[in-house]
Design a protein around this motif. Structure first.
Motif, PDB file in Angstrom:
ATOM      1  N   LEU A   1       0.834  -1.197   0.000  1.00 45.16           N
ATOM      2  CA  LEU A   1       0.000   0.000   0.000  1.00 45.16           C
ATOM      3  C   LEU A   1       0.874   1.253   0.000  1.00 45.16           C
ATOM      4  CD1 LEU A   1      -2.758   1.385   0.141  1.00 45.16           C
ATOM      5  CD2 LEU A   1      -2.653   1.120   2.644  1.00 45.16           C
ATOM      6  N   HIS A   2       1.890   1.253   0.832  1.00 40.65           N
ATOM      7  CA  HIS A   2       2.793   2.412   0.878  1.00 40.65           C
ATOM      8  C   HIS A   2       3.442   2.658  -0.486  1.00 40.65           C
ATOM      9  CE1 HIS A   2       5.681   5.346   2.268  1.00 40.65           C
ATOM     10  NE2 HIS A   2       6.636   4.599   1.737  1.00 40.65           N
TER      11      HIS A   2
ATOM     12  N   VAL B   1       2.866   5.994  -2.954  1.00 45.72           N
ATOM     13  CA  VAL B   1       3.974   6.797  -3.493  1.00 45.72           C
ATOM     14  C   VAL B   1       3.887   6.840  -5.015  1.00 45.72           C
ATOM     15  CG1 VAL B   1       6.495   6.887  -3.774  1.00 45.72           C
ATOM     16  CG2 VAL B   1       5.503   6.431  -1.516  1.00 45.72           C
ATOM     17  N   GLN B   2       3.635   5.680  -5.617  1.00 46.13           N
ATOM     18  CA  GLN B   2       3.499   5.606  -7.070  1.00 46.13           C
ATOM     19  C   GLN B   2       2.355   6.502  -7.544  1.00 46.13           C
ATOM     20  OE1 GLN B   2       2.163   1.786  -8.502  1.00 46.13           O
ATOM     21  NE2 GLN B   2       2.929   2.156 -10.568  1.00 46.13           N
ATOM     22  N   LEU B   3       1.234   6.462  -6.840  1.00 49.18           N
ATOM     23  CA  LEU B   3       0.077   7.261  -7.213  1.00 49.18           C
ATOM     24  C   LEU B   3       0.395   8.752  -7.115  1.00 49.18           C
ATOM     25  CD1 LEU B   3      -2.871   7.225  -8.077  1.00 49.18           C
ATOM     26  CD2 LEU B   3      -3.510   7.028  -5.661  1.00 49.18           C
ATOM     27  N   ARG B   4       1.074   9.146  -6.065  1.00 48.95           N
ATOM     28  CA  ARG B   4       1.467  10.550  -5.908  1.00 48.95           C
ATOM     29  C   ARG B   4       2.353  10.992  -7.069  1.00 48.95           C
ATOM     30  NH1 ARG B   4       5.228  10.696  -1.608  1.00 48.95           N
ATOM     31  NH2 ARG B   4       6.703  10.478  -3.293  1.00 48.95           N
TER      32      ARG B   4
ATOM     33  N   ALA C   1       3.051  13.732 -12.374  1.00 50.15           N
ATOM     34  CA  ALA C   1       3.430  13.673 -13.789  1.00 50.15           C
ATOM     35  C   ALA C   1       2.278  14.115 -14.682  1.00 50.15           C
ATOM     36  CB  ALA C   1       3.879  12.258 -14.162  1.00 50.15           C
ATOM     37  N   VAL C   2       1.046  13.745 -14.308  1.00 49.79           N
ATOM     38  CA  VAL C   2      -0.127  14.166 -15.087  1.00 49.79           C
ATOM     39  C   VAL C   2      -0.237  15.682 -15.050  1.00 49.79           C
ATOM     40  CG1 VAL C   2      -2.660  14.178 -15.135  1.00 49.79           C
ATOM     41  CG2 VAL C   2      -1.430  12.027 -14.830  1.00 49.79           C
TER      42      VAL C   2
ATOM     43  N   ASP D   1      -2.639   4.839 -16.033  1.00 50.40           N
ATOM     44  CA  ASP D   1      -1.812   4.324 -14.936  1.00 50.40           C
ATOM     45  C   ASP D   1      -2.346   4.788 -13.582  1.00 50.40           C
ATOM     46  OD1 ASP D   1      -0.152   3.024 -16.715  1.00 50.40           O
ATOM     47  OD2 ASP D   1       1.436   4.552 -16.638  1.00 50.40           O
ATOM     48  N   VAL D   2      -2.814   6.042 -13.515  1.00 48.03           N
ATOM     49  CA  VAL D   2      -3.394   6.569 -12.275  1.00 48.03           C
ATOM     50  C   VAL D   2      -4.618   5.737 -11.897  1.00 48.03           C
ATOM     51  CG1 VAL D   2      -4.676   8.521 -11.270  1.00 48.03           C
ATOM     52  CG2 VAL D   2      -2.512   8.928 -12.467  1.00 48.03           C
ATOM     53  N   ALA D   3      -5.496   5.475 -12.859  1.00 50.25           N
ATOM     54  CA  ALA D   3      -6.713   4.698 -12.579  1.00 50.25           C
ATOM     55  C   ALA D   3      -6.371   3.288 -12.099  1.00 50.25           C
ATOM     56  CB  ALA D   3      -7.590   4.640 -13.828  1.00 50.25           C
TER      57      ALA D   3
END
Length: 112
Positions: free
Chosen positions: A26-27, A31-34, A39-40, A55-57
Motif C-alpha cells: 500500500l505504501h 507513493v506511485q500514485l502521488r 506527472a499528469v 496508470d493513475v486509474a
C-alpha cells in the motif's frame, strides 16, 4: 510448503506477515500514485497524459484493493471467501494477498 499447507487456513503469524506485506505494498502504491498524479499535472502531450491517466486509474484500483484487504484483516474475515465463506488457502493468499474469493468462486466471477 507442503501440499497440505496449500489447503489450510491462515494462522495468526501468517496473518500478521500478510498484513505487513499488504501495508508495504500500500505504501509503495501510494507513493506511485502521488508520482503519477504529479506527472499528469506536469503538462505532458495528450498521448502521454492519457497513458498516465490510465496508470493513475489502475494504481487507484490497486490502492482500493489493498485497503479492502487490510479492512478484512481488521474485521477478522481475511482469508475467507466473500461468496461461500470457505477458507482461502494460504498458498493462494501468498500469491494473491488481496484475494477475496476461493478458486471456485473466482472462476465463477471470471465466467460472468
Amino acid at each position: 510448503m507442503t501440499t497440505s499447507d496449500e489447503f489450510t487456513a491462515i494462522s495468526e503469524p501468517q496473518r500478521q506477515a500478510m498484513r505487513a506485506d499488504l501495508e508495504e505494498q500500500l505504501h509503495r502504491r501510494e507513493v506511485q500514485l502521488r508520482d503519477l498524479r504529479a506527472a499528469v499535472d506536469g503538462g505532458n502531450d495528450d498521448t502521454a497524459r492519457l497513458a498516465l491517466l490510465a496508470d493513475v486509474a489502475a494504481t487507484e484500483r490497486a490502492v482500493a484493493e489493498l485497503c479492502k484487504a487490510l479492512e478484512r484483516i481488521e474485521e477478522g474475515n481475511y482469508g475467507r471467501c466473500a461468496d461461500c465463506t470457505a477458507v482461502i488457502p494460504f498458498g493462494r493468499l501468498k500469491i494473491r494477498p488481496m484475494a477475496r474469493y476461493c478458486i471456485a468462486c473466482q472462476r465463477r466471477h471470471e465466467a460472468r
